[in-house]
Scaffold this active site. Structure first.
Site, PDB file in Angstrom:
ATOM      1  N   GLY A 152     -64.006  -0.849 -52.743  1.00  0.00           N
ATOM      2  CA  GLY A 152     -64.576  -0.292 -51.525  1.00  0.00           C
ATOM      3  C   GLY A 152     -63.836   0.968 -51.130  1.00  0.00           C
ATOM      4  O   GLY A 152     -63.339   1.697 -51.992  1.00  0.00           O
ATOM      5  N   GLU A 153     -63.784   1.241 -49.817  1.00  0.00           N
ATOM      6  CA  GLU A 153     -63.122   2.444 -49.276  1.00  0.00           C
ATOM      7  C   GLU A 153     -63.839   3.730 -49.704  1.00  0.00           C
ATOM      8  O   GLU A 153     -63.285   4.815 -49.541  1.00  0.00           O
ATOM      9  CB  GLU A 153     -61.667   2.588 -49.760  1.00  0.00           C
ATOM     10  CG  GLU A 153     -60.753   1.429 -49.496  1.00  0.00           C
ATOM     11  CD  GLU A 153     -59.323   1.669 -50.018  1.00  0.00           C
ATOM     12  OE1 GLU A 153     -59.026   2.765 -50.519  1.00  0.00           O
ATOM     13  OE2 GLU A 153     -58.517   0.733 -49.892  1.00  0.00           O
ATOM     14  N   GLY A 154     -64.990   3.633 -50.321  1.00  0.00           N
ATOM     15  CA  GLY A 154     -65.624   4.828 -50.883  1.00  0.00           C
ATOM     16  C   GLY A 154     -65.006   5.265 -52.196  1.00  0.00           C
ATOM     17  O   GLY A 154     -65.323   6.354 -52.704  1.00  0.00           O
TER      18      GLY A 154
ATOM     19  N   GLU B 291     -66.215   2.206 -46.736  1.00  0.00           N
ATOM     20  CA  GLU B 291     -66.018   1.171 -45.714  1.00  0.00           C
ATOM     21  C   GLU B 291     -64.768   0.354 -45.994  1.00  0.00           C
ATOM     22  O   GLU B 291     -64.280   0.293 -47.100  1.00  0.00           O
ATOM     23  CB  GLU B 291     -67.224   0.245 -45.632  1.00  0.00           C
ATOM     24  CG  GLU B 291     -67.774  -0.262 -46.943  1.00  0.00           C
ATOM     25  CD  GLU B 291     -66.808  -0.951 -47.865  1.00  0.00           C
ATOM     26  OE1 GLU B 291     -66.065  -1.834 -47.370  1.00  0.00           O
ATOM     27  OE2 GLU B 291     -66.784  -0.628 -49.059  1.00  0.00           O
TER      28      GLU B 291
END
Lengths: 316, 316
Positions: free
Chosen positions: B283-285, B143
């Protein structure tokens, strides 16, 4: 280590499109790697895995759950691509080479004589030194050798002190009686030999594959190739360099905390925090090879990410 | 989960050329993966990374160190290949897709109104569901969304109890005053909304990208695609499924322990032990993507190694 490359890598790291520090230890790893490669924006494209195999006279003391023939059988398995380290090397794109080191001539049983002659240990060191491809950009040095957790325990004890029991564990899985025999063999060896010099300790209680690892780690330093240390046996070989010369392991990181109990103590002595902890206790360089992907990821982020200016992102 | 595949994988694991258990947690991971794929000797060749991005009305409360424009700027960075997750996806051979979810229409400020209407949350769940490629064999759902650690904290608190302060952290790096504003926003939200139903909690205090993750994890389950959970925000979205249905996260593993403090507590509530711990908080995976290589390695060893019989190795 190249302090200009470190400064350049630090500067670049501060400009990448992420909050400061948000890649955690990956940032430190990338900057460390940049320093050893002498390049503030390095690549990691040619990892190399070298496996050294040796046999051990101390097996006569009943120190392993497996018979000594397994060393040669596993070398054949490495050569045919069937071992764990083959799969791990392939997964992370590493070139893998195997050195069977005089398997038909085990070292002497170090409970009664020095494991190797001077000529033997020098040959093994040279094999290790020459195994390193100067064109590679990351090294994993692994080992195979039935009985070699006993040699590694004796070597660690000789180099770092403490009692035989502090350094002796179950290896591939000996029972309580086997563990007692291992501990006794280590204690005997330390009574017998003068191991105050690190290389002499390697000769007297080490083994050919341990010497191979010592040679390879030293060669990597001269080629500016960073090294990922494997588990207990590899790290005990690395400790020879640690004791011989201040900072001799600065170009290395610990890849994985082995389930062999004394590995934690050994890493603590060397001041190394392992990257991974998955309970492996296999050797073959497997724990270190598993960490190749972490270094690849760290370097890829560092060298591949856009800066705030390049991406037009507000930097908070 | 396919119990025949698990039994077959367990049997195979016992025959591979290594001492029993010597690959530690990699063995468990491979067997778990085999069970969800319904194949005792699975492959892992098509990992997929999906990133959902959303904007948050609660940013009006001053909860982030970055302005809300950064969400769209980072989406452009993802699309141009410049973010950390692009480099990580490339490193591990994952296909990556990005979903910008109505960025010009932030959710409502949940300190004063439900974040989403029913239609909005359903649309976001569908986007997540449809983002999963049924042909992929591993999923990372990440995300991006300025303000979304505040939404994740409110969601975790609504689902799992405790106080606002237990779940609120510094996110991308707010100062003490920012942290106080975040905690107050979470506390206000929990006073305002009835969040006893997990999906209603997602609607009232979540966000579009969190709903996207919920939809994607659920879709992966129906396609028998194992999932690596990312950090605090992803795991808080996953907790919606955990509360909605027993065992709903059995096809997931936790990839990385985030430096966002409440992630440890959240994983403990979900009974998940993270694979990695490198202090990431991006974040960002990214934390989950870093663990793709670990699962690839586990599956490669399990399915690629020779058995004792095949290799002619004595099994002790």
């Amino acid at each position: 280590v190249d302090s200009d490359a470190i400064a350049g890598a630090n500067q670049r790291n501060g400009q990448l499109t992420k909050p400061p520090g948000a890649l955690g230890r990956l940032e430190d790893l990338a900057i460390w790697y940049a320093g050893w490669r002498g390049n503030p924006k390095p690549t990691l494209e040619h990892p190399q895995v070298v496996i050294f195999a040796g046999n051990h006279g101390v097996c006569a003391q009943g120190v392993s759950a497996f018979p000594a023939e397994v060393t040669a059988q596993m070398v054949a398995n490495f050569e045919h691509g069937g071992a764990a380290i083959n799969q791990l090397s392939k997964t992370f794109g590493a070139k893998m080479t195997v050195y069977a080191m005089a398997l038909d001539t085990p070292t002497a049983d170090f409970t009664t004589a020095p494991a190797m002659t001077e000529a033997e240990v020098v040959t093994a060191l040279q094999t290790g030194w020459n195994a390193v491809d100067p064109e590679s950009d990351l090294l994993v040095a692994g080992e195979m050798g039935i009985g070699n957790t006993t040699a590694a325990a004796a070597l660690a004890c000789a180099l770092l002190g403490g009692n035989a029991a502090d350094w002796t564990g179950r290896g591939t899985g000996v029972d309580d009686a086997g563990l007692a025999r291992k501990t006794e063999a280590v204690a005997k060896a330390l009574m017998l030999h003068d191991t105050s010099d690190p290389l002499e300790a390697l000769r007297c209680v080490g083994g050919r594959e341990l010497a191979g690892i010592v040679g390879a780690i030293a060669a990597a330093r001269t080629h500016r190739i960073p090294v990922i240390l494997d588990g207990f046996i590899c790290t005990s070989a690395a400790a020879v360099l640690f004791k011989a010369c201040d900072g001799a392991l600065d170009h290395t990181v610990a890849g994985h905390l082995s389930a062999e109990g004394a590995h934690r103590r050994l890493l603590k002595e060397l001041g190394k925090e392992p990257l991974l902890n998955f309970g492996l206790r296999l050797g073959e360089g497997s724990g270190a090879a598993l960490a190749i992907g972490i270094l690849q990821a760290a370097v890829a982020c560092h060298s591949g990410m856009a800066t705030f200016a390049e991406a037009g992102v507000s930097d908070g």
